[in-house]
Motif scaffolding. Structure first.
Motif, PDB file in Angstrom:
ATOM      1  N   MET A  34       0.819  -1.209   0.000  1.00 14.38           N
ATOM      2  CA  MET A  34       0.000   0.000   0.000  1.00 14.38           C
ATOM      3  C   MET A  34       0.857   1.264   0.000  1.00 14.38           C
ATOM      4  N   VAL A  35       1.945   1.264   0.771  1.00 15.44           N
ATOM      5  CA  VAL A  35       2.837   2.428   0.806  1.00 15.44           C
ATOM      6  C   VAL A  35       3.471   2.652  -0.564  1.00 15.44           C
ATOM      7  N   LEU A  36       3.968   1.586  -1.183  1.00 18.60           N
ATOM      8  CA  LEU A  36       4.569   1.725  -2.510  1.00 18.60           C
ATOM      9  C   LEU A  36       3.559   2.171  -3.554  1.00 18.60           C
ATOM     10  N   THR A  37       2.317   1.714  -3.439  1.00 14.12           N
ATOM     11  CA  THR A  37       1.278   2.116  -4.377  1.00 14.12           C
ATOM     12  C   THR A  37       0.973   3.603  -4.241  1.00 14.12           C
ATOM     13  N   VAL A  38       0.833   4.071  -3.009  1.00 16.46           N
ATOM     14  CA  VAL A  38       0.533   5.495  -2.785  1.00 16.46           C
ATOM     15  C   VAL A  38       1.703   6.363  -3.241  1.00 16.46           C
ATOM     16  N   LEU A  39       2.933   5.963  -2.900  1.00 17.40           N
ATOM     17  CA  LEU A  39       4.099   6.733  -3.336  1.00 17.40           C
ATOM     18  C   LEU A  39       4.224   6.741  -4.862  1.00 17.40           C
ATOM     19  N   GLY A  40       3.963   5.623  -5.489  1.00 19.98           N
ATOM     20  CA  GLY A  40       4.020   5.546  -6.950  1.00 19.98           C
ATOM     21  C   GLY A  40       2.966   6.415  -7.602  1.00 19.98           C
ATOM     22  N   ALA A  41       1.754   6.405  -7.058  1.00 13.02           N
ATOM     23  CA  ALA A  41       0.694   7.248  -7.612  1.00 13.02           C
ATOM     24  C   ALA A  41       1.036   8.732  -7.431  1.00 13.02           C
ATOM     25  N   GLY A  42       1.602   9.072  -6.279  1.00 13.85           N
ATOM     26  CA  GLY A  42       2.018  10.454  -6.046  1.00 13.85           C
ATOM     27  C   GLY A  42       3.107  10.887  -7.008  1.00 13.85           C
ATOM     28  N   TYR A  43       4.049  10.014  -7.270  1.00 11.96           N
ATOM     29  CA  TYR A  43       5.129  10.335  -8.203  1.00 11.96           C
ATOM     30  C   TYR A  43       4.594  10.514  -9.621  1.00 11.96           C
ATOM     31  N   VAL A  44       3.635   9.688 -10.012  1.00 12.44           N
ATOM     32  CA  VAL A  44       3.034   9.821 -11.340  1.00 12.44           C
ATOM     33  C   VAL A  44       2.334  11.166 -11.469  1.00 12.44           C
ATOM     34  N   VAL A  45       1.587  11.572 -10.454  1.00 15.81           N
ATOM     35  CA  VAL A  45       0.913  12.866 -10.483  1.00 15.81           C
ATOM     36  C   VAL A  45       1.940  13.996 -10.562  1.00 15.81           C
ATOM     37  N   TYR A  46       3.008  13.896  -9.783  1.00 14.89           N
ATOM     38  CA  TYR A  46       4.073  14.893  -9.800  1.00 14.89           C
ATOM     39  C   TYR A  46       4.672  15.038 -11.201  1.00 14.89           C
ATOM     40  N   GLU A  47       4.982  13.922 -11.833  1.00 12.23           N
ATOM     41  CA  GLU A  47       5.561  13.958 -13.175  1.00 12.23           C
ATOM     42  C   GLU A  47       4.575  14.488 -14.202  1.00 12.23           C
ATOM     43  N   LEU A  48       3.294  14.168 -14.062  1.00 16.31           N
ATOM     44  CA  LEU A  48       2.289  14.697 -14.987  1.00 16.31           C
ATOM     45  C   LEU A  48       2.167  16.208 -14.853  1.00 16.31           C
ATOM     46  N   VAL A  49       2.222  16.702 -13.619  1.00 12.16           N
ATOM     47  CA  VAL A  49       2.172  18.152 -13.417  1.00 12.16           C
ATOM     48  C   VAL A  49       3.407  18.806 -14.017  1.00 12.16           C
ATOM     49  N   ASN A  50       4.575  18.211 -13.833  1.00 16.19           N
ATOM     50  CA  ASN A  50       5.797  18.752 -14.443  1.00 16.19           C
ATOM     51  C   ASN A  50       5.715  18.745 -15.966  1.00 16.19           C
TER      52      ASN A  50
END
Length: 83
Positions: free
Chosen positions: A59-75
Motif C-alpha cells: 500500500m505504501v509503494l502504491t501510494v508513493l508511486g501514484a504520487g510520483y506519477v501525479v508529480y511527473e504529470l504536473v511537471n
C-alpha cells in the motif's frame, strides 16, 4: 589413479540423482483450514504478521508511486520556462 577416478564417478553420480533426500510434510491442508475458517479477518491478513507487513508495504509503494506519477504529470503539463 584409477581409485581417484572411481571415487569421482561415485560423487558425480550421487549428486545428479533425482531422489528426495528427506521427506517434506504436506502443509496444504493446514493452510486451507486456516484460510477457510470464518473469523471475520480479511483473507489478505490471515497469514499472520508477515502478510500484514507485505500488505502495508504494498500500500505504501502504491501510494508513493501514484504520487510520483501525479508529480511527473504536473511537471509535464507545466514545463519550466528557459531564461
Amino acid at each position: 589413479m584409477n581409485r581417484h577416478i572411481f571415487a569421482l564417478q561415485q560423487v558425480a553420480r550421487r549428486t545428479i540423482t533425482s531422489s528426495v533426500r528427506r521427506q517434506v510434510d504436506n502443509k496444504v491442508p493446514k493452510k486451507q483450514k486456516l484460510f477457510q475458517e470464518d473469523n471475520g479477518m480479511p483473507i489478505h491478513l490471515k497469514g499472520g504478521s508477515s502478510d500484514a507487513i507485505l500488505y502495508r508495504m504494498t500500500m505504501v509503494l502504491t501510494v508513493l508511486g501514484a504520487g510520483y506519477v501525479v508529480y511527473e504529470l504536473v511537471n509535464a503539463a507545466f514545463p519550466q520556462k528557459k531564461t
